[in-house]
Structures are given as C-alpha cells and as structure tokens.
Design a protein around this motif. Sequence first.
Motif, PDB file in Angstrom:
ATOM      1  N   GLU A  50     132.272  43.509 -22.680  1.00 29.32           N
ATOM      2  CA  GLU A  50     133.928  43.133 -22.483  1.00 29.32           C
ATOM      3  C   GLU A  50     134.576  44.579 -23.311  1.00 29.32           C
ATOM      4  O   GLU A  50     134.187  44.814 -24.126  1.00 29.32           O
ATOM      5  CB  GLU A  50     133.964  42.009 -23.242  1.00 29.32           C
ATOM      6  N   VAL A  51     135.282  44.946 -22.561  1.00 29.74           N
ATOM      7  CA  VAL A  51     136.075  46.218 -22.913  1.00 29.74           C
ATOM      8  C   VAL A  51     137.642  45.750 -23.309  1.00 29.74           C
ATOM      9  O   VAL A  51     138.363  45.113 -22.905  1.00 29.74           O
ATOM     10  CB  VAL A  51     136.116  47.489 -21.924  1.00 29.74           C
ATOM     11  N   LYS A  52     137.809  46.207 -24.813  1.00 26.42           N
ATOM     12  CA  LYS A  52     138.937  45.785 -25.440  1.00 26.42           C
ATOM     13  C   LYS A  52     139.620  47.270 -25.933  1.00 26.42           C
ATOM     14  O   LYS A  52     139.067  47.860 -26.621  1.00 26.42           O
ATOM     15  CB  LYS A  52     138.815  44.823 -26.433  1.00 26.42           C
ATOM     16  N   SER A  53     140.959  47.225 -25.690  1.00 25.17           N
ATOM     17  CA  SER A  53     141.505  48.574 -26.157  1.00 25.17           C
ATOM     18  C   SER A  53     143.055  48.239 -26.531  1.00 25.17           C
ATOM     19  O   SER A  53     143.573  47.272 -26.229  1.00 25.17           O
ATOM     20  CB  SER A  53     141.777  49.813 -25.159  1.00 25.17           C
ATOM     21  N   GLY A  54     143.444  49.154 -27.603  1.00 23.03           N
ATOM     22  CA  GLY A  54     144.801  48.828 -28.130  1.00 23.03           C
ATOM     23  C   GLY A  54     145.164  49.984 -29.017  1.00 23.03           C
ATOM     24  O   GLY A  54     144.069  50.652 -29.564  1.00 23.03           O
ATOM     25  N   LYS A  55     146.549  50.213 -29.107  1.00 22.89           N
ATOM     26  CA  LYS A  55     147.035  51.236 -30.068  1.00 22.89           C
ATOM     27  C   LYS A  55     147.653  50.623 -31.166  1.00 22.89           C
ATOM     28  O   LYS A  55     147.370  51.055 -32.209  1.00 22.89           O
ATOM     29  CB  LYS A  55     148.092  52.001 -29.250  1.00 22.89           C
ATOM     30  N   ASN A  56     148.453  49.434 -30.994  1.00 25.72           N
ATOM     31  CA  ASN A  56     149.392  48.817 -32.103  1.00 25.72           C
ATOM     32  C   ASN A  56     148.620  47.677 -32.884  1.00 25.72           C
ATOM     33  O   ASN A  56     149.249  47.047 -33.655  1.00 25.72           O
ATOM     34  CB  ASN A  56     150.734  48.581 -31.622  1.00 25.72           C
ATOM     35  N   PHE A  57     147.223  47.519 -32.379  1.00 27.91           N
ATOM     36  CA  PHE A  57     146.741  46.294 -32.938  1.00 27.91           C
ATOM     37  C   PHE A  57     145.199  46.505 -32.923  1.00 27.91           C
ATOM     38  O   PHE A  57     144.698  47.302 -32.159  1.00 27.91           O
ATOM     39  CB  PHE A  57     147.049  45.036 -32.261  1.00 27.91           C
ATOM     40  N   ASP A  58     144.547  45.721 -33.724  1.00 30.55           N
ATOM     41  CA  ASP A  58     142.972  45.884 -33.678  1.00 30.55           C
ATOM     42  C   ASP A  58     142.465  45.086 -32.522  1.00 30.55           C
ATOM     43  O   ASP A  58     142.567  43.789 -32.502  1.00 30.55           O
ATOM     44  CB  ASP A  58     142.359  45.518 -35.026  1.00 30.55           C
ATOM     45  N   PRO A  59     142.156  45.940 -31.381  1.00 32.70           N
ATOM     46  CA  PRO A  59     141.722  44.932 -30.284  1.00 32.70           C
ATOM     47  C   PRO A  59     140.459  44.309 -30.382  1.00 32.70           C
ATOM     48  O   PRO A  59     140.088  43.261 -29.693  1.00 32.70           O
ATOM     49  CB  PRO A  59     141.191  46.066 -29.321  1.00 32.70           C
ATOM     50  N   VAL A  60     139.725  44.279 -31.626  1.00 31.89           N
ATOM     51  CA  VAL A  60     138.536  43.390 -31.822  1.00 31.89           C
ATOM     52  C   VAL A  60     138.870  41.820 -31.876  1.00 31.89           C
ATOM     53  O   VAL A  60     138.122  40.953 -31.566  1.00 31.89           O
ATOM     54  CB  VAL A  60     137.494  43.730 -33.021  1.00 31.89           C
ATOM     55  N   TYR A  61     140.187  41.640 -32.264  1.00 33.91           N
ATOM     56  CA  TYR A  61     140.716  40.206 -32.142  1.00 33.91           C
ATOM     57  C   TYR A  61     141.134  39.614 -30.905  1.00 33.91           C
ATOM     58  O   TYR A  61     141.580  38.535 -30.922  1.00 33.91           O
ATOM     59  CB  TYR A  61     142.066  40.282 -33.263  1.00 33.91           C
ATOM     60  N   THR A  64     138.395  36.459 -28.432  1.00 33.35           N
ATOM     61  CA  THR A  64     138.464  35.245 -29.228  1.00 33.35           C
ATOM     62  C   THR A  64     137.481  34.181 -28.504  1.00 33.35           C
ATOM     63  O   THR A  64     136.545  34.637 -27.681  1.00 33.35           O
ATOM     64  CB  THR A  64     139.972  34.647 -28.626  1.00 33.35           C
ATOM     65  N   PRO A  65     137.220  33.197 -29.337  1.00 34.22           N
ATOM     66  CA  PRO A  65     136.158  32.016 -28.667  1.00 34.22           C
ATOM     67  C   PRO A  65     136.704  31.725 -27.255  1.00 34.22           C
ATOM     68  O   PRO A  65     135.517  31.565 -26.803  1.00 34.22           O
ATOM     69  CB  PRO A  65     136.357  30.904 -29.931  1.00 34.22           C
ATOM     70  N   SER A  66     137.610  31.339 -27.057  1.00 36.67           N
ATOM     71  CA  SER A  66     138.150  31.275 -25.540  1.00 36.67           C
ATOM     72  C   SER A  66     137.641  32.065 -24.669  1.00 36.67           C
ATOM     73  O   SER A  66     137.144  31.780 -23.718  1.00 36.67           O
ATOM     74  CB  SER A  66     139.610  31.003 -25.450  1.00 36.67           C
ATOM     75  N   LYS A  67     137.936  33.467 -24.997  1.00 39.29           N
ATOM     76  CA  LYS A  67     137.316  34.649 -24.138  1.00 39.29           C
ATOM     77  C   LYS A  67     136.044  34.768 -23.795  1.00 39.29           C
ATOM     78  O   LYS A  67     135.217  34.935 -22.841  1.00 39.29           O
ATOM     79  CB  LYS A  67     138.013  35.958 -24.788  1.00 39.29           C
ATOM     80  N   LEU A  68     135.210  34.516 -24.996  1.00 33.12           N
ATOM     81  CA  LEU A  68     133.956  34.229 -25.125  1.00 33.12           C
ATOM     82  C   LEU A  68     133.276  33.135 -24.083  1.00 33.12           C
ATOM     83  O   LEU A  68     132.167  33.445 -23.284  1.00 33.12           O
ATOM     84  CB  LEU A  68     132.884  34.301 -26.505  1.00 33.12           C
ATOM     85  N   ASP A  91     128.106  42.282 -24.858  1.00 29.16           N
ATOM     86  CA  ASP A  91     128.405  43.032 -25.673  1.00 29.16           C
ATOM     87  C   ASP A  91     130.078  43.261 -25.670  1.00 29.16           C
ATOM     88  O   ASP A  91     130.551  42.818 -24.697  1.00 29.16           O
ATOM     89  CB  ASP A  91     127.727  44.446 -25.516  1.00 29.16           C
ATOM     90  N   ALA A  92     130.522  44.092 -26.536  1.00 30.03           N
ATOM     91  CA  ALA A  92     132.103  44.286 -26.573  1.00 30.03           C
ATOM     92  C   ALA A  92     132.082  45.690 -26.973  1.00 30.03           C
ATOM     93  O   ALA A  92     131.329  46.259 -27.827  1.00 30.03           O
ATOM     94  CB  ALA A  92     132.869  43.361 -27.366  1.00 30.03           C
ATOM     95  N   ILE A 106     127.222  40.098 -28.982  1.00 35.46           N
ATOM     96  CA  ILE A 106     128.280  39.412 -30.146  1.00 35.46           C
ATOM     97  C   ILE A 106     128.022  37.823 -30.009  1.00 35.46           C
ATOM     98  O   ILE A 106     128.811  37.233 -30.763  1.00 35.46           O
ATOM     99  CB  ILE A 106     129.623  39.779 -29.665  1.00 35.46           C
ATOM    100  N   THR A 107     127.216  37.360 -29.314  1.00 38.86           N
ATOM    101  CA  THR A 107     127.258  35.720 -29.303  1.00 38.86           C
ATOM    102  C   THR A 107     126.095  35.447 -29.972  1.00 38.86           C
ATOM    103  O   THR A 107     125.653  34.233 -30.115  1.00 38.86           O
ATOM    104  CB  THR A 107     126.944  35.250 -27.815  1.00 38.86           C
TER     105      THR A 107
END
Length: 109
Positions: A50-61, A64-68, A91-92, A106-107
């Motif tokens: 899973e790829v998460k990116s962001g500028k104005n927030f921490d993308p690790v958040y 979520t459990p729902s996304k997993l 992985d993320a 991550i699980t």
Amino acid sequence: MSRVKGNFAETRVCEYLISEGFVIVERNFYSRFGEIDIIASRNGILHFIEVKSGKNFDPVYAVTPSKLSKIIKTVDYFFLKTGIDTDYQIDAVIVKSGELVHLENITAD
C-alpha cells in the motif's frame, strides 16, 4: 490524493523497490473489495504494498484498520483468482517530503 499524484508516488516506490531487489509483479490490482497498489516479489515472498503519500499530514495515519481489512480481502481474492500458493506479507510505503519509509509486514502481531 489525486490519481496523478498517486501514480507519481507509486512509480517512485516501484523504482525504490526494484533498487532493493524486488520484482514488480503487478500494479493496481482491483477487486470489488478494494485495490492493491503494488504486488512485488523478493526472496520467494509476495509483498502486497500500500502506497500512501501526503504533504500536509502524516500519510501513515491513512493506513487504517478499515483500509487493512479491504487490503486483506483483496489479497485473498488475488490468491483465489490466480491460484498462486506462496508466502506473502502486507507492507506499506509512506512517501512524505520526498522521503520513502518502507514498513514491512504491517499486519504482523
């Protein structure tokens, strides 16, 4: 995140994974449950990434459990559809401020 930004982040992550010895198996695998951004293989293990990116927030958040839960259902569907039987992990990869952080398995408990 827009699809263009998402594709850019996924391409950067694929380049990183290849440099780390991964082989990209598939990108953007879809099921009715959700999507796996990248499926890659290394040392006989499939990695559903899973790829998460962001500028104005921490993308690790955004992992979520729902996304997993959706990812796990999509992984199950992938194995059912392909008939592949192998070890795997989820992985993320977090992309923030130009830096990549690879969070493996991550699980795991």
